[in-house]
Design an enzyme around this catalytic site. Structure first.
Site, short mmCIF file in Angstrom:
data_model
loop_
_atom_site.label_atom_id
_atom_site.label_comp_id
_atom_site.label_asym_id
_atom_site.label_seq_id
_atom_site.Cartn_x
_atom_site.Cartn_y
_atom_site.Cartn_z
N CYS A 116 0.92 -1.22 -0.03
CA CYS A 116 0.05 0.11 -0.06
C CYS A 116 0.96 1.48 -0.06
O CYS A 116 0.51 2.51 -0.23
CB CYS A 116 -0.76 0.18 1.15
SG CYS A 116 -2.01 -1.37 1.28
N HIS A 256 -3.50 7.08 2.35
CA HIS A 256 -3.89 5.77 1.89
C HIS A 256 -5.17 5.31 2.39
O HIS A 256 -5.58 5.79 3.48
CB HIS A 256 -2.82 4.43 2.28
CG HIS A 256 -3.45 3.24 2.03
ND1 HIS A 256 -3.64 2.81 0.78
CD2 HIS A 256 -3.26 2.14 2.66
CE1 HIS A 256 -4.06 1.46 0.78
NE2 HIS A 256 -3.96 0.90 2.12
N ASN A 286 -10.00 -0.40 -0.71
CA ASN A 286 -8.73 -0.37 -0.59
C ASN A 286 -8.01 -0.97 -1.94
O ASN A 286 -8.02 -1.89 -2.16
CB ASN A 286 -8.12 -1.03 0.61
CG ASN A 286 -6.51 -1.17 0.72
OD1 ASN A 286 -5.89 -0.70 -0.26
ND2 ASN A 286 -6.18 -1.29 2.01
O1 UT7 Z 1 -3.99 -1.40 3.41
C1 UT7 Z 1 -3.10 -2.11 4.08
C2 UT7 Z 1 -3.16 -1.91 5.46
N1 UT7 Z 1 -4.12 -2.46 6.03
C3 UT7 Z 1 -4.92 -2.09 6.84
O2 UT7 Z 1 -4.52 -0.90 7.34
C4 UT7 Z 1 -5.96 -2.70 7.48
C5 UT7 Z 1 -5.92 -2.48 8.95
N2 UT7 Z 1 -6.98 -3.43 9.77
C6 UT7 Z 1 -8.45 -2.97 9.57
O3 UT7 Z 1 -8.67 -2.06 8.94
C7 UT7 Z 1 -9.27 -3.72 10.58
O4 UT7 Z 1 -8.50 -4.24 11.49
C8 UT7 Z 1 -10.29 -4.46 9.71
C9 UT7 Z 1 -11.13 -3.78 9.00
C10 UT7 Z 1 -9.41 -5.72 9.00
C11 UT7 Z 1 -11.22 -5.23 10.98
O5 UT7 Z 1 -11.73 -4.48 11.68
P1 UT7 Z 1 -11.55 -4.69 13.23
O6 UT7 Z 1 -12.45 -3.70 14.07
O7 UT7 Z 1 -10.12 -4.55 13.54
O8 UT7 Z 1 -12.35 -6.04 13.56
P2 UT7 Z 1 -11.52 -7.47 14.16
O9 UT7 Z 1 -10.83 -8.35 13.26
O10 UT7 Z 1 -11.12 -7.07 15.55
O11 UT7 Z 1 -12.85 -8.28 14.21
C12 UT7 Z 1 -14.03 -7.75 15.33
C13 UT7 Z 1 -14.96 -8.88 15.14
C14 UT7 Z 1 -14.62 -10.17 15.38
O12 UT7 Z 1 -15.62 -10.89 15.93
P3 UT7 Z 1 -15.37 -11.39 17.23
O13 UT7 Z 1 -14.34 -12.18 17.48
O14 UT7 Z 1 -15.44 -10.34 18.07
O15 UT7 Z 1 -16.74 -12.30 17.72
C15 UT7 Z 1 -14.59 -10.88 13.71
O16 UT7 Z 1 -14.88 -12.25 13.63
O17 UT7 Z 1 -15.81 -8.84 13.82
C16 UT7 Z 1 -15.70 -10.16 13.08
N3 UT7 Z 1 -15.70 -9.83 12.00
C17 UT7 Z 1 -16.67 -9.73 10.88
N4 UT7 Z 1 -17.96 -9.49 11.06
C18 UT7 Z 1 -18.72 -9.32 10.08
C19 UT7 Z 1 -14.44 -9.80 11.09
N5 UT7 Z 1 -14.63 -9.60 9.73
C20 UT7 Z 1 -16.08 -9.20 9.65
C21 UT7 Z 1 -16.96 -9.28 8.65
N6 UT7 Z 1 -18.19 -9.12 8.87
N7 UT7 Z 1 -16.58 -8.88 7.29
#
Ligand code: UT7
Length: 332
Positions: A116, A256, A286
């Protein structure tokens, strides 16, 4: 030796027509529109469809328009630096394919892979060729067909990424505009959080790796999120400090587009007004190396000559950094 300045003299974007909405994704994986919007800010993304269609085909569309917009002939282009993690093929470089498809017969080109952060690494690299007087017409492309490396069974990644491309023309100027400075960083110890398991020399693709779906992007989102906020904020601070600029001197922050919450956190940590931060993540998701040039393209009409603009990115590697430019032309 007195250095020239490397000015962006034109910018062009291109995104494919096909839209993949949050509602479409609801039918593919266990997710929902509300979660995606509130956790990422994304509403839809574009997907490049068509058999054999590749990253270079998006770049052909963008660069062809860029040449017309900047009144540049195909023969004049001397160098193309192509930032991408989704090359048409592992070999040869996509820059070579682009030059051939477009007829850039006098240009040499190569790919630059910094995930990225690809575009900010590439524009910094390209600027040095201009500053030394070596070349006069250099094109920097940031493009990714992320849909080719995303697992549409993995809800943690498939909701985030999209396909898109942007390109800029860089030319020398003796005026005090153009590329000013860059703070670029990388830290390979972050590679465990965002990577593709199979397909490289360490773990070439096999039937087994394909069965395990290891040809797709893996991301552990939380550590990446934290590192992204910290990395972008700290490099922006360092950049402003060493150029004796205050946040009030910056007309636009172009981050980004990885996550709306990351963008807002960076702006808020810098106490930077959100209305001066470019955001189009809701439309495109993204697009990896494509996000920053796509923002430059969509905001071009709002830039004025002399505006200080900061580009900032964070991505796989880890790679990150910030670039200071002084816009070179009034809006057209
Ligand atoms: O561009 C390159 C660099 N990349 C980035 O900068 C991305 C950085 N990371 C992020 O943007 C975020 O971490 C994500 C968008 C990838 C994920 O968001 P988050 O708020 O960190 O969610 P998480 O991974 O901590 O997941 C929270 C909950 C989990 O459930 P539990 O364990 O709390 O029950 C996940 O299983 O949300 C769940 N979850 C979803 N639920 C519905 C994860 N993905 C999804 C989904 N739909 N698509």
């Amino acid at each position: 030796m007195s250095l020239l300045n490397a000015a962006i003299t034109g910018v062009q974007g291109w995104v494919p027509e096909t839209v993949l909405s949050n509602q479409d994704l609801e039918k593919m994986v266990d997710t929902n529109d509300e979660w995606i919007r509130s956790r990422t800010g994304i509403i839809e993304r574009r997907i490049l469809k068509g058999k054999g269609k590749a990253t270079s085909d998006m770049a052909v569309e963008a660069v062809d328009r860029l040449l017309k917009k900047t009144n540049t002939t195909k023969e004049e282009v001397e160098l193309v630096i192509f930032a991408t993690v989704t090359p048409d093929k592992v070999m040869p470089d996509t820059a070579n394919t682009l030059c051939d498809k477009l007829g850039l017969v006098n240009a040499f080109g190569y790919d630059l892979k910094a995930a990225c952060s690809g575009f900010i690494y590439a524009i910094t690299t390209a600027s040095q060729f201009i500053r030394t007087g070596m070349y006069k017409k250099v094109i920097v492309v940031g493009a990714d067909k992320m849909s080719s490396i995303i697992d549409y069974q993995d809800r943690a990644t498939c909701i985030i990424f999209g396909d898109g491309c942007g390109a800029v023309m860089l030319e020398p100027t003796e005026e005090n505009v153009g590329f000013q400075d860059a703070v670029l960083k990388s830290d390979g110890s972050g590679r465990q959080f965002l990577y593709i398991k199979a397909g490289g020399s360490q773990n070439p693709t096999t039937e087994e790796s394909a069965r395990l779906r290891e040809q797709y992007v893996f991301q552990d989102g939380r550590p990446v999120f934290k590192a992204a906020v910290k990395g972008m904020t700290s490099t922006i601070k360092e950049l402003l400090q060493r150029n004796n600029l205050k946040k009030e001197d910056i007309s636009w922050l172009i981050p980004h587009q990885a996550n709306m919450r990351i963008i807002n956190s960076v702006a808020d940590m810098l106490d930077f007004p959100r209305e001066k931060v470019t955001v189009n993540i809701h439309k495109y998701g993204n697009t990896t190396a494509g996000t920053i040039p796509l923002c430059l393209w969509e905001w071009e009409n709002q830039f004025n000559k002399g505006d200080y603009i900061v580009l900032t990115a964070f991505g796989g590697g880890f790679t990150w950094g910030s670039v200071l430019i002084k816009w070179a032309y009034d809006n057209k």
